[in-house]
Scaffold this active site. Structure first.
Site, short mmCIF file in Angstrom:
data_model
loop_
_atom_site.label_atom_id
_atom_site.label_comp_id
_atom_site.label_asym_id
_atom_site.label_seq_id
_atom_site.Cartn_x
_atom_site.Cartn_y
_atom_site.Cartn_z
N ARG A 209 -2.75 2.27 63.14
CA ARG A 209 -2.27 3.13 62.04
C ARG A 209 -2.25 4.55 62.58
O ARG A 209 -2.63 4.78 63.72
CB ARG A 209 -3.21 3.01 60.84
CG ARG A 209 -4.66 3.26 61.22
CD ARG A 209 -5.59 3.17 60.03
NE ARG A 209 -6.98 3.29 60.49
CZ ARG A 209 -8.01 3.36 59.69
NH1 ARG A 209 -7.86 3.32 58.38
NH2 ARG A 209 -9.24 3.48 60.16
N GLU B 170 -6.38 10.45 56.10
CA GLU B 170 -6.92 11.06 57.32
C GLU B 170 -5.83 11.45 58.31
O GLU B 170 -5.78 10.96 59.45
CB GLU B 170 -7.93 10.13 57.99
CG GLU B 170 -9.16 9.90 57.14
CD GLU B 170 -10.27 9.16 57.87
OE1 GLU B 170 -10.00 8.51 58.88
OE2 GLU B 170 -11.43 9.26 57.42
N CYS C 258 1.92 14.08 68.37
CA CYS C 258 3.01 13.35 69.00
C CYS C 258 3.74 14.29 69.95
O CYS C 258 3.95 15.45 69.65
CB CYS C 258 3.96 12.85 67.91
SG CYS C 258 5.43 12.05 68.57
N GLU D 88 -14.77 9.09 50.85
CA GLU D 88 -15.26 7.86 51.48
C GLU D 88 -16.66 8.08 52.00
O GLU D 88 -16.98 9.16 52.52
CB GLU D 88 -14.39 7.47 52.69
CG GLU D 88 -13.00 7.00 52.39
CD GLU D 88 -12.26 6.62 53.68
OE1 GLU D 88 -12.90 6.29 54.69
OE2 GLU D 88 -11.01 6.69 53.67
N TRP E 106 -17.82 1.14 63.20
CA TRP E 106 -17.49 1.81 64.46
C TRP E 106 -18.66 2.66 64.97
O TRP E 106 -18.55 3.29 66.01
CB TRP E 106 -16.22 2.66 64.29
CG TRP E 106 -16.27 3.50 63.07
CD1 TRP E 106 -15.77 3.19 61.83
CD2 TRP E 106 -16.89 4.77 62.93
NE1 TRP E 106 -16.05 4.19 60.94
CE2 TRP E 106 -16.73 5.17 61.59
CE3 TRP E 106 -17.57 5.60 63.82
CZ2 TRP E 106 -17.24 6.37 61.10
CZ3 TRP E 106 -18.07 6.80 63.33
CH2 TRP E 106 -17.90 7.18 61.99
N LYS F 95 -13.54 -6.22 58.76
CA LYS F 95 -14.17 -7.26 57.94
C LYS F 95 -15.69 -7.15 57.93
O LYS F 95 -16.35 -7.62 57.01
CB LYS F 95 -13.74 -8.66 58.39
CG LYS F 95 -14.08 -9.02 59.82
CD LYS F 95 -13.50 -10.38 60.18
CE LYS F 95 -13.80 -10.77 61.62
NZ LYS F 95 -13.19 -9.87 62.62
C1 GLA Z 1 -11.86 5.96 57.80
C2 GLA Z 1 -10.64 5.46 57.07
C3 GLA Z 1 -10.86 4.19 56.31
C4 GLA Z 1 -11.76 3.25 57.06
C5 GLA Z 1 -13.05 3.95 57.38
C6 GLA Z 1 -14.06 3.07 58.06
O1 GLA Z 1 -12.55 6.93 57.17
O2 GLA Z 1 -10.09 6.42 56.21
O3 GLA Z 1 -9.62 3.61 56.06
O4 GLA Z 1 -11.14 2.83 58.22
O5 GLA Z 1 -12.78 5.02 58.24
O6 GLA Z 1 -15.26 3.75 58.30
ZN ZN Z 2 7.18 13.19 67.66
#
Ligand code: GLA
Ligand code: ZN
Length: 698
Positions: free
Chosen positions: A118, A157, A162, A328, A336, A377
């Site tokens: 993404r 986020e 690029c 969030e 992660w 997951k």
């Molecule tokens: C980011 C993203 C979320 C998710 C979380 C996981 O903050 O905005 O979509 O991937 O990390 O910690």
């Molecule tokens: Zn570009």
């Protein structure tokens, strides 16, 4: 000071909710029905919806399916739950990349990425903007008047950059505008004559690259400025249909704290509310060092809390004190983090209240329900794969939900800060690029700012975190660590601040370059020299195993005595008009000044010429804030690891008592009688705070 209005008058309460991804469960209507029951049970009043739903909304170009979202929005509305509806642009469908390959991002080494992950689209490509515009227009048209719609969550986020041809062209246009179409001015500003890098045609200019130009600091800093501006330009394109069709629906986009890639200050005029995603490494040990998120090698959660609070305060200050959203946070683990430590019982609640204490009007999680497949997951969620409310995590979330319901009075209140710390993105960029006084090592600008923040936070003194362009006049104390870059006008504004009675604290490595990254001539700290009353002639770098010491002068206005350890950087100073408060113990600059203060108008300006151990910062700020009579959240001695923070509506204070240790702590409230808002009990005298517990008293 008074109260800010709620984010949306439709919901005049603190918001509690999570990222909700029903598009992953459309073949399980039973689960979607169960979600509503569980949300009510968890005390959720607003869910963030549709963040990565593009392909479910538009499975093929121009073919839309909103039926599922209609059902979800209606179901939430019937359950009394509001929706923070996302534009889905953070991840694109495969068909889009296939048909318009120019939307795929190009990396700094000039390789075009494949579809996948993404945040991998070009912010410039007209095709991406056009497709984003169409889906955003449809969403606004369809849901603008939906009773559940609370606000817009723009993309997710924003980040990255690029280097495609379209972006190169946009960069050159941006430069032409900035330098009034004059290559001479650009060459001058970037000092390109060095190594014969003078540009003679605009087409010769390329973004920084590991296979091309990477050491022309003026170019790099302008490129970073461009990336911010181009991201904002994309944001504006996303917003255009929303502003037109739904002018009364507030918008936010979720930030990432001190994320270095974007200067968030430049976004604020486009947004109604600031929000961010916070993932500190609670209960961390050495391994999490340098993970880019607050962590402590020794597992001291109160240090993690203070560093997290630093980011919360930036988010509050971006809109001048207006409450922000904790968009969030994880109810348990972040998948992660290097080591995925479970949040100990109470820690989710405590870290949620940490955000509220620093001005958040929301507590939101990533994510509502754990995905069944793919990379997230195993990421923490309110609802686990087990699917029931009988989990430790769910119970704690539900408890937070019921706590927040008792705190309506907090909505719109802010933090009454008399102190500000300057943390500035462009300054960080310039420091990170600079090849001195250490090479390819972290010069720790951010951590230095946080180290100056910690002693104040520990004393319960409210602190704003601002950029060097902010207004200083409302503060009594301004701390500007490592103010390496001093942009035009900043020194003059700091002089006015001190002249009128303010107190300023500056450190080593200040006033070195201007906004173009050109060194000031005529002696460092450049334009701050008069104000600070010193000349910093040289800076010495120390190996990690080396140290020096600062010896306090026998009589000094701070009342400090003895020695404090110095490391990393030691500047060699001449006190011009400043008074010397401490001197070096060793090396060839033994006895030279290391701490000075300069009277300037009605105020004073301190200069600390070396990086010093934490104990000094604690003693220094205890003395200074005492002398300045800065207000504390609570006039009480706080045991290490317990914190007091305050929000206020101007007449009434709401004091948060937070225990970041695994042991009970006692706080003496004195003779005053307080009301505890979560339990409704009266509190006075010595009270116990259980491990990881929180109290909100008025
Ligand atoms: C980011 C993203 C979320 C998710 C979380 C996981 O903050 O905005 O979509 O991937 O990390 O910690
Ligand atoms: Zn570009």
């Amino acid at each position: 000071m008074s109260k800010y209005p709620p984010i949306n008058p439709k919901l005049p309460h603190l918001i509690h909710g999570a990222d909700y991804n029903p598009d992953q469960w459309l073949d399980r209507p039973d689960i979607l029905i169960e979600d509503l029951r569980l949300m009510k049970q968890a005390g959720c009043n607003a869910m963030s919806l549709g963040i990565f739903s593009w392909v479910t909304l538009e499975p093929r170009e121009g073919e839309f399916d909103f039926s599922w979202l209609d059902r979800i929005m209606d179901g939430l509305a019937e359950s009394g739950i509001f929706v923070i509806l996302a534009t889905p642009t953070a991840a694109k469908p495969a068909w889009l990349a296939q048909k318009y390959p120019e939307v795929l991002r190009v990396t700094a080494d000039r390789r075009r990425k494949l579809q996948g992950l993404r945040h991998n689209h070009c912010y410039t490509a007209p095709a991406y903007r056009e497709r984003a515009g169409i889906i955003n227009t449809k969403l606004a048209g369809r849901y603008g008047n939906h009773p559940a719609l609370l606000m817009w969550h723009i993309s997710n986020e924003y980040g990255g950059e690029c280097h495609c041809q379209l972006c190169q062209e946009a960069f050159r246009t941006w430069l032409r505008r900035k330098y009034d179409d004059s290559l001479d001015r650009l060459n001058q500003a970037w000092w390109t004559v060095f190594w014969s890098h003078t540009y003679t045609q605009w087409e010769q200019i390329e973004s920084p690259s590991p296979i091309g130009e990477s050491l022309l600091h003026g170019l790099t800093i302008d490129w970073k400025r461009f990336v911010t501006d181009q991201t904002i330009d994309f944001l504006r394109a996303e917003l255009a249909p929303l502003r037109e069709i739904t002018p009364n629906v507030p918008v936010t986009t979720n930030f990432m704290g001190t994320y270095p890639g974007l200067n968030y200050w430049k976004f604020v005029d486009e947004l109604d509310v600031i929000s961010w995603d916070s993932y500190p490494c609670w209960h961390s040990k050495g391994e999490t060092k340098d993970c880019g998120h607050p962590a402590d090698e020794q597992g001291r959660d109160w240090r993690v809390a203070a560093d997290t609070a630093f980011s919360h305060s930036i988010m509050r200050c971006l809109k001048g004190g207006r409450p922000f959203m904790l968009m969030e946070s994880t109810p348990s683990v972040s998948n992660w983090h290097p080591v995925q430590k479970l949040k100990r019982p109470g820690m989710n609640r405590l870290s949620s209240f940490l955000a509220v204490a620093h001005g958040s009007d929301t507590v939101q999680y990533f994510q509502w329900r754990k995905s069944r497949g793919s990379s997230e997951k195993l990421h923490g969620a309110v609802v686990d794969h087990t699917g029931s409310e009988n989990t430790r995590i769910f119970r704690e979330v539900a408890r937070i939900g019921s706590d927040l319901k008792k705190l309506d009075a907090l909505v719109g209140t802010t933090v009454p800060a008399e102190t500000a710390i300057v943390y500035d993105w462009e300054n960080r960029w310039a420091i990170d690029e600079a090849m001195g006084p250490v090479y390819r090592r972290n010069k720790k600008y951010e951590q230095t700012c946080k180290n100056h923040h910690y002693p104040l936070w520990a004393l319960g003194i409210p602190v704003d975190v601002i950029s060097m362009d902010c207004d200083f006049s409302s503060y009594k104390l301004v701390i500007a660590p490592m103010l390496y870059m001093v942009r035009e006008g900043v020194a003059e504004r700091l002089e006015t601040f001190v002249e009128q009675g303010g107190t300023l604290v500056c450190t080593y490595w200040s006033g070195i370059v201007d906004q173009n990254d050109l060194c000031f001539l005529g002696g460092f700290p450049g334009p701050l020299r008069m104000l600070l009353g010193i000349w910093a002639e040289e800076i010495d770098a120390l190996y990690p195993q080396e140290h020096n010491a600062l010896i306090m002068e026998p009589v000094n206005e701070l009342g400090l005595t003895g020695e404090y350890e110095l490391r990393d950087f030691c500047e060699i100073l001449h006190a011009e008009t400043a008074m010397v408060l401490a001197r070096y113990r060793g090396d060839f600059y033994r006895s030279k000044p290391v701490l000075t203060v300069n009277g300037f108008g009605k105020g004073r300006a301190y200069y600390l010429a070396a990086r010093v151990e934490e104990r000094f910062l604690q003693d220094f700020y205890a003395s200074l804030t005492g002398a300045l009579s800065l207000k504390r959240a609570l006039a009480a001695d706080l045991p290490e690891g317990a914190s007091a923070q305050v929000r206020s509506d101007g007449s009434k204070d709401y004091i948060f008592l937070l225990n970041f240790t695994q042991a009970p702590q006692t706080i003496d409230l004195g003779e005053r009688i307080f009301n505890e808002m979560l339990t409704g009990k009266e509190l006075t005298g010595r009270i116990d705070l259980e491990p990881f517990d929180v109290k909100v008293i008025t």
